[in-house]
Write a protein that holds these residues in place. Structure first.
Motif, mmCIF file in Angstrom:
data_model
loop_
_atom_site.group_PDB
_atom_site.id
_atom_site.type_symbol
_atom_site.label_atom_id
_atom_site.label_comp_id
_atom_site.label_asym_id
_atom_site.label_seq_id
_atom_site.Cartn_x
_atom_site.Cartn_y
_atom_site.Cartn_z
ATOM 1 N N ALA A 177 0.846 -1.196 0.000
ATOM 2 C CA ALA A 177 0.000 0.000 0.000
ATOM 3 C C ALA A 177 0.879 1.243 0.000
ATOM 4 C CB ALA A 177 -0.892 -0.005 1.236
ATOM 5 N N ASN A 178 0.417 2.329 -0.642
ATOM 6 C CA ASN A 178 1.174 3.571 -0.533
ATOM 7 C C ASN A 178 0.696 4.334 0.708
ATOM 8 O OD1 ASN A 178 -1.132 5.019 -1.234
ATOM 9 N ND2 ASN A 178 -0.583 5.159 -3.390
ATOM 10 N N GLY A 179 1.250 5.520 0.921
ATOM 11 C CA GLY A 179 0.977 6.275 2.154
ATOM 12 C C GLY A 179 -0.510 6.466 2.416
ATOM 13 N N LYS A 203 4.690 1.799 0.585
ATOM 14 C CA LYS A 203 5.501 2.420 -0.469
ATOM 15 C C LYS A 203 5.477 3.932 -0.271
ATOM 16 C CE LYS A 203 2.709 0.239 -3.226
ATOM 17 N NZ LYS A 203 1.953 -0.075 -4.452
ATOM 18 N N ARG A 204 6.653 4.543 -0.283
ATOM 19 C CA ARG A 204 6.728 5.980 -0.014
ATOM 20 C C ARG A 204 7.315 6.769 -1.177
ATOM 21 N NH1 ARG A 204 8.711 6.144 6.339
ATOM 22 N NH2 ARG A 204 6.660 5.656 7.216
ATOM 23 N N GLY A 205 7.041 6.357 -2.393
ATOM 24 C CA GLY A 205 7.518 7.100 -3.565
ATOM 25 C C GLY A 205 9.025 7.304 -3.518
ATOM 26 N N ASP A 207 10.782 8.455 -1.308
ATOM 27 C CA ASP A 207 11.357 8.201 0.029
ATOM 28 C C ASP A 207 11.472 6.711 0.341
ATOM 29 O OD1 ASP A 207 11.611 10.927 0.568
ATOM 30 O OD2 ASP A 207 9.524 11.066 1.235
ATOM 31 N N GLY A 208 11.315 5.872 -0.661
ATOM 32 C CA GLY A 208 11.539 4.437 -0.450
ATOM 33 C C GLY A 208 10.345 3.708 0.112
ATOM 34 N N ALA A 209 10.570 2.884 1.120
ATOM 35 C CA ALA A 209 9.488 2.033 1.621
ATOM 36 C C ALA A 209 9.793 1.516 3.025
ATOM 37 C CB ALA A 209 9.283 0.857 0.667
ATOM 38 N N ASP A 226 16.200 10.669 -11.232
ATOM 39 C CA ASP A 226 15.325 11.663 -11.858
ATOM 40 C C ASP A 226 14.137 10.919 -12.450
ATOM 41 O OD1 ASP A 226 16.696 13.976 -11.323
ATOM 42 O OD2 ASP A 226 18.053 13.706 -13.037
ATOM 43 N N PRO A 227 12.963 11.007 -11.822
ATOM 44 C CA PRO A 227 11.833 10.211 -12.323
ATOM 45 C C PRO A 227 11.282 10.768 -13.637
ATOM 46 C CG PRO A 227 11.135 11.566 -10.470
ATOM 47 C CD PRO A 227 12.598 11.826 -10.646
ATOM 48 N N VAL A 228 10.963 9.879 -14.546
ATOM 49 C CA VAL A 228 10.395 10.254 -15.835
ATOM 50 C C VAL A 228 8.905 9.913 -15.849
ATOM 51 C CG1 VAL A 228 10.417 9.680 -18.305
ATOM 52 C CG2 VAL A 228 12.563 9.968 -17.064
ATOM 53 N N ALA A 233 5.745 2.035 -11.181
ATOM 54 C CA ALA A 233 6.874 1.886 -10.240
ATOM 55 C C ALA A 233 6.470 0.967 -9.085
ATOM 56 C CB ALA A 233 7.334 3.244 -9.714
ATOM 57 N N GLY A 234 5.223 1.135 -8.635
ATOM 58 C CA GLY A 234 4.738 0.304 -7.535
ATOM 59 C C GLY A 234 4.654 -1.172 -7.926
ATOM 60 N N ASP A 235 4.347 -1.433 -9.191
ATOM 61 C CA ASP A 235 4.266 -2.819 -9.666
ATOM 62 C C ASP A 235 5.665 -3.434 -9.764
ATOM 63 O OD1 ASP A 235 1.502 -2.590 -9.878
ATOM 64 O OD2 ASP A 235 1.610 -1.858 -11.940
ATOM 65 N N TYR A 257 16.054 -4.187 -2.763
ATOM 66 C CA TYR A 257 15.892 -4.677 -4.134
ATOM 67 C C TYR A 257 14.631 -4.092 -4.768
ATOM 68 C CZ TYR A 257 16.853 -8.018 -7.866
ATOM 69 O OH TYR A 257 17.183 -8.578 -9.072
ATOM 70 N N ALA A 258 13.540 -4.068 -3.985
ATOM 71 C CA ALA A 258 12.270 -3.535 -4.490
ATOM 72 C C ALA A 258 12.408 -2.049 -4.805
ATOM 73 C CB ALA A 258 11.172 -3.756 -3.451
ATOM 74 N N ASN A 259 13.090 -1.307 -3.933
ATOM 75 C CA ASN A 259 13.296 0.124 -4.199
ATOM 76 C C ASN A 259 14.129 0.330 -5.454
ATOM 77 O OD1 ASN A 259 11.853 1.570 -2.233
ATOM 78 N ND2 ASN A 259 13.414 1.157 -0.686
ATOM 79 N N CYS A 261 14.178 -1.686 -8.064
ATOM 80 C CA CYS A 261 13.272 -1.975 -9.190
ATOM 81 C C CYS A 261 12.315 -0.805 -9.413
ATOM 82 C CB CYS A 261 12.462 -3.243 -8.926
ATOM 83 S SG CYS A 261 13.465 -4.742 -8.927
ATOM 84 N N GLY A 262 11.756 -0.255 -8.324
ATOM 85 C CA GLY A 262 10.830 0.879 -8.425
ATOM 86 C C GLY A 262 11.516 2.104 -9.018
ATOM 87 N N ALA A 263 12.731 2.381 -8.557
ATOM 88 C CA ALA A 263 13.462 3.556 -9.035
ATOM 89 C C ALA A 263 13.813 3.404 -10.513
ATOM 90 C CB ALA A 263 14.727 3.757 -8.196
ATOM 91 N N ALA A 265 12.187 1.593 -12.699
ATOM 92 C CA ALA A 265 10.938 1.701 -13.473
ATOM 93 C C ALA A 265 10.514 3.168 -13.592
ATOM 94 C CB ALA A 265 9.838 0.883 -12.802
ATOM 95 N N ALA A 266 10.757 3.965 -12.543
ATOM 96 C CA ALA A 266 10.373 5.395 -12.557
ATOM 97 C C ALA A 266 11.207 6.191 -13.554
ATOM 98 C CB ALA A 266 10.523 5.986 -11.155
ATOM 99 N N ARG A 267 12.343 5.648 -13.967
ATOM 100 C CA ARG A 267 13.206 6.352 -14.933
ATOM 101 C C ARG A 267 12.796 6.125 -16.378
ATOM 102 N NH1 ARG A 267 19.451 5.840 -13.167
ATOM 103 N NH2 ARG A 267 19.212 3.889 -14.309
HETATM 104 P P1 ADP Z 1 2.498 3.579 -6.109
HETATM 105 O O1 ADP Z 1 2.996 3.904 -7.495
HETATM 106 O O2 ADP Z 1 2.043 2.178 -6.005
HETATM 107 O O3 ADP Z 1 1.577 4.576 -5.514
HETATM 108 P P2 ADP Z 1 4.942 4.712 -5.042
HETATM 109 O O4 ADP Z 1 4.672 5.963 -5.812
HETATM 110 O O5 ADP Z 1 5.264 4.864 -3.610
HETATM 111 O O6 ADP Z 1 3.783 3.633 -5.177
HETATM 112 O O7 ADP Z 1 6.160 4.006 -5.788
HETATM 113 C C1 ADP Z 1 6.506 2.669 -5.538
HETATM 114 C C2 ADP Z 1 7.991 2.513 -5.347
HETATM 115 O O8 ADP Z 1 8.681 2.937 -6.542
HETATM 116 C C3 ADP Z 1 8.573 3.358 -4.222
HETATM 117 O O9 ADP Z 1 8.448 2.700 -2.983
HETATM 118 C C4 ADP Z 1 10.021 3.488 -4.697
HETATM 119 O O10 ADP Z 1 10.737 2.308 -4.448
HETATM 120 C C5 ADP Z 1 9.865 3.628 -6.213
HETATM 121 N N1 ADP Z 1 9.729 5.044 -6.631
HETATM 122 C C6 ADP Z 1 8.584 5.683 -6.974
HETATM 123 N N2 ADP Z 1 8.822 6.972 -7.278
HETATM 124 C C7 ADP Z 1 10.151 7.160 -7.149
HETATM 125 C C8 ADP Z 1 11.048 8.276 -7.321
HETATM 126 N N3 ADP Z 1 10.585 9.475 -7.690
HETATM 127 N N4 ADP Z 1 12.364 8.083 -7.083
HETATM 128 C C9 ADP Z 1 12.841 6.881 -6.707
HETATM 129 N N5 ADP Z 1 12.059 5.795 -6.509
HETATM 130 C C10 ADP Z 1 10.740 5.922 -6.727
#
Ligand code: ADP
Length: 288
Positions: A177-179, A203-205, A207-209, A226-228, A233-235, A257-259, A261-263, A265-267
């Protein structure tokens, strides 16, 4: 993983909300989507044997989405093609900072019913991940999994506050879950919440998790990129977390590892540009 398949159209704009009048759309990207399909594609990219249970329309978007998924190596035998069904098309507006607003509705392809789930497919898995799915179907899959001792994770997304999913939440070992969604689940106090015997991954965007678990809290600050396009990202994050956990890794490693992958994917633009094991490894090494 279980859930339906979408078609995503990503439109890049300067800022959100997109202003009225003059169009600020700068570019377009299209690809298959749907949270469960995204997680499945990411798991396959992370070299985890993955099958998807769900549905897709037999229209052009559905056929394209299915073909894209076929290329990822995900087993699609459990994906039903709905005859005459219209695949959900979601429009994702993405601004310069990678923030996303989602427009668009549901398709007929969300129609998979509990009786259409093959018990063997669920019960022969090591782990089941549930996302966008009818409540009664999600509950059926979670029950089948639990009967067979298969662990369950669930990402309810915005449906977290929908009481129809209470049964699924109660049957899940891990809840992503996100915040905002965590606040809807419990207001600040994990230990006093009904989920205190579950693992809740917050998940904290950027700010990691954080992992809230009966054995305590575990945090990882995330990676500075730098997010694109943060859609998906959450998936990717969920896939990274699951891949480490089913391999026997601890929460600390799973979060890192999840962070990563999320980072990663955000690029990238799109929800199914998922990193490979090598890319995640190289990224982690570069961040030491
Ligand atoms: P959701 O997309 O499900 O609402 P988040 O926005 O918190 O969830 O993103 C999920 C995960 O992706 C975060 O916990 C983090 O690991 C990564 N992530 C998302 N946005 C960024 C960002 N701007 N910079 C780095 N990592 C990010």
């Amino acid at each position: 993983t279980a859930g339906h398949v979408n078609w995503d159209v990503t439109l890049r704009v300067d800022r959100l909300p997109a202003p009225d009048g003059e169009s600020r759309i700068r570019s377009r990207h299209q690809s298959g989507g749907g949270s469960a399909a995204n997680v499945a594609a990411a798991l396959a990219a992370l070299e985890v044997d993955t099958a998807l249970v769900g549905s897709v329309g037999d229209d052009d978007h559905g056929l394209l989405a299915r073909r894209e998924l076929e290329r990822t190596g995900v087993d699609l035998e459990g994906v039903r093609t709905v005859e005459g069904g219209e695949t959900a098309v979601k429009y994702l507006l993405v601004d310069d900072g990678g923030e996303v607003a989602i427009l668009g509705g549901n398709g007929d392809n969300e129609a998979i019913r509990p009786s259409q789930v093959d018990p063997d497919r669920v019960q022969s898995a090591d782990h089941v991940h549930l996302t966008s799915q009818r409540p009664e179907t999600a509950a059926r899959i979670a029950t089948l999994a639990r009967e067979a001792g298969v662990t369950v994770s669930f990402d309810p997304g915005r449906r977290v506050a929908d009481r129809q999913y209470d049964e699924v939440l109660a049957a899940s070992d891990v809840i992503f879950a996100n915040g905002n969604e965590v606040t809807a689940l419990f207001d600040g106090e994990y230990v006093d919440s009904p989920y205190a015997d579950r693992v809740v991954v917050e998940k904290r965007g950027s700010d990691g998790a954080v992992v809230h678990s009966p054995s305590g809290t575990c945090e990882h600050a995330g990676f500075d990129v730098d997010p694109v396009d943060t859609a998906g990202a959450g998936d990717a994050f969920a896939a990274g977390f699951i891949a480490v956990r089913i391999d026997g890794g601890g929460f600390e490693r799973a979060l890192e590892y999840a962070n990563a992958c999320g980072a990663l994917a955000a690029r990238r633009t799109g929800t199914q540009h998922v990193p490979s094991v090598d890319r995640v490894g190289a990224f982690l090494e570069s961040r030491w």
